[in-house]
Design a protein around this motif. Structure first.
Motif, PDB file in Angstrom:
ATOM      1  N   UNK A 141       0.807  -1.220   0.000  1.00  0.00           N
ATOM      2  CA  UNK A 141       0.000   0.000   0.000  1.00  0.00           C
ATOM      3  C   UNK A 141       0.841   1.271   0.000  1.00  0.00           C
ATOM      4  N   UNK A 142       2.081   1.188   0.460  1.00  0.00           N
ATOM      5  CA  UNK A 142       2.952   2.365   0.457  1.00  0.00           C
ATOM      6  C   UNK A 142       3.891   2.380  -0.739  1.00  0.00           C
ATOM      7  N   UNK A 143       3.695   1.452  -1.645  1.00  0.00           N
ATOM      8  CA  UNK A 143       4.473   1.407  -2.876  1.00  0.00           C
ATOM      9  C   UNK A 143       3.856   2.338  -3.906  1.00  0.00           C
ATOM     10  N   UNK A 144       4.649   2.777  -4.873  1.00  0.00           N
ATOM     11  CA  UNK A 144       4.146   3.626  -5.949  1.00  0.00           C
ATOM     12  C   UNK A 144       3.880   2.827  -7.227  1.00  0.00           C
ATOM     13  N   UNK A 184       3.020  -1.873   3.467  1.00  0.00           N
ATOM     14  CA  UNK A 184       4.451  -1.931   3.197  1.00  0.00           C
ATOM     15  C   UNK A 184       4.740  -1.196   1.901  1.00  0.00           C
ATOM     16  N   UNK A 185       6.017  -0.986   1.625  1.00  0.00           N
ATOM     17  CA  UNK A 185       6.427  -0.405   0.359  1.00  0.00           C
ATOM     18  C   UNK A 185       6.662  -1.489  -0.682  1.00  0.00           C
ATOM     19  N   UNK A 214      11.324  -7.629   2.070  1.00  0.00           N
ATOM     20  CA  UNK A 214      12.302  -7.042   2.995  1.00  0.00           C
ATOM     21  C   UNK A 214      11.598  -6.269   4.101  1.00  0.00           C
ATOM     22  N   UNK A 215      10.565  -5.509   3.740  1.00  0.00           N
ATOM     23  CA  UNK A 215       9.894  -4.631   4.688  1.00  0.00           C
ATOM     24  C   UNK A 215       8.826  -5.336   5.515  1.00  0.00           C
ATOM     25  N   UNK A 216       8.223  -6.371   4.954  1.00  0.00           N
ATOM     26  CA  UNK A 216       7.155  -7.080   5.676  1.00  0.00           C
ATOM     27  C   UNK A 216       7.274  -8.593   5.470  1.00  0.00           C
ATOM     28  N   UNK A 217       8.438  -9.176   5.800  1.00  0.00           N
ATOM     29  CA  UNK A 217       8.634 -10.607   5.545  1.00  0.00           C
ATOM     30  C   UNK A 217       7.680 -11.502   6.325  1.00  0.00           C
ATOM     31  N   UNK A 218       7.345 -11.120   7.544  1.00  0.00           N
ATOM     32  CA  UNK A 218       6.446 -11.956   8.343  1.00  0.00           C
ATOM     33  C   UNK A 218       5.032 -11.945   7.766  1.00  0.00           C
ATOM     34  N   UNK A 219       4.553 -10.763   7.370  1.00  0.00           N
ATOM     35  CA  UNK A 219       3.215 -10.672   6.784  1.00  0.00           C
ATOM     36  C   UNK A 219       3.138 -11.456   5.472  1.00  0.00           C
ATOM     37  N   UNK A 220       4.177 -11.345   4.660  1.00  0.00           N
ATOM     38  CA  UNK A 220       4.188 -12.067   3.394  1.00  0.00           C
ATOM     39  C   UNK A 220       4.263 -13.573   3.629  1.00  0.00           C
ATOM     40  N   UNK A 221       5.107 -13.991   4.551  1.00  0.00           N
ATOM     41  CA  UNK A 221       5.242 -15.414   4.841  1.00  0.00           C
ATOM     42  C   UNK A 221       3.929 -15.984   5.373  1.00  0.00           C
TER      43      UNK A 221
END
Length: 247
Positions: free
Chosen positions: A199-202, A225-226, A231-238
């Motif tokens: 959501x914080x990515x462009x 995350x961006x 890298x920024x949200x590895x736990x959420x992605x995993x």
């Protein structure tokens, strides 16, 4: 599950996520791949296109013990994975902050800034630290500099050389931007498509989000995350990857 990195990345970028994935879902194996012109992949004379990258991934299947039944691609790697799914059946396709839309070459982003900086560095450099410091002086964040340093190669005297052909990388980026793969989201041979958006990515614009097809085989996930989700949200992605998708 094949893991595909983004432009200027390497297969090692996804090692920890892949380990977490196979630990949570032991029925799967993970295959980490260096895309053409990246990492340990052989350098070629081209064509330097998204489609050529997808064909290169397809050629790997005869060399691995298990069939390729899933694919995860970040950014540039997402378009490669989506292209692959046009002609290959997959049980799962994961697009990680990878917008299928075409984009204008007149709207340069971080990658363009990084490549301009890399072209300004005089190689060889004496050390990784010197490389990162020189990039920082050119406006590239230290964390990005250390990530880029994964592409350095050492000579016998210990000096560091740049390991990628930037002209080939430019050609890959140009083709990536030219491809509008939104129609493939509906014609893909993947049984389910999981779109993960930072959501914080462009990378994604509202107009692009409205183009996502409302089909039963596609699900969208939005994370706080961006662009560098792994890298920024590895736990959420995993956590997302840990459970078989329910469509």
């Amino acid at each position: 599950m094949v893991f595909l990195h983004g432009i200027l990345g390497t297969k090692n970028n996804w090692r920890s996520i892949a380990r977490a994935f196979t630990a949570a879902r032991p029925e799967w194996a993970a295959l980490l791949v260096d895309l053409p012109e990246h990492g340990d992949a052989p350098r070629t004379h081209g064509p330097h296109t998204v489609e050529a990258c997808a064909r290169a991934i397809g050629a790997l299947e005869t060399h691995v013990e298990a069939p390729i039944r899933g694919m995860l691609g970040h950014s540039f790697g997402g378009k490669v994975a989506l292209t692959y799914s046009e002609t290959h059946s997959l049980d799962e396709l994961w697009l990680i902050d990878s917008n299928p839309a075409a984009s204008s070459p007149n709207t340069p982003g971080l990658t363009d800034k990084v490549i301009r900086a890399l072209r300004s560095v005089v190689f060889p450099v004496n050390s990784t630290e010197a490389f990162v410091a020189e990039l920082k002086a050119l406006g590239i964040a230290t964390a990005v500099g250390h990530w880029l340093a994964m592409n350095l190669r050492s000579s016998e005297n210990g000096q560091k050389h740049w390991g990628l052909n930037l002209d080939a990388i430019d050609a890959l980026i140009a083709d990536y931007r030219a491809q509008d793969l939104f129609p493939v989201l509906e014609t893909s041979k993947a049984s389910c498509i999981q779109v993960v958006i930072g959501d914080r990515s462009e990378v994604w614009q509202e107009a692009d989000l409205k183009r996502l097809p409302q089909t039963a085989h596609l699900k969208c996930h939005r994370l706080d995350t961006g662009h560098w989700v792994h890298v920024e949200a590895p736990e959420d992605l995993s956590l997302l990857l840990a459970s078989p998708p329910r469509m």
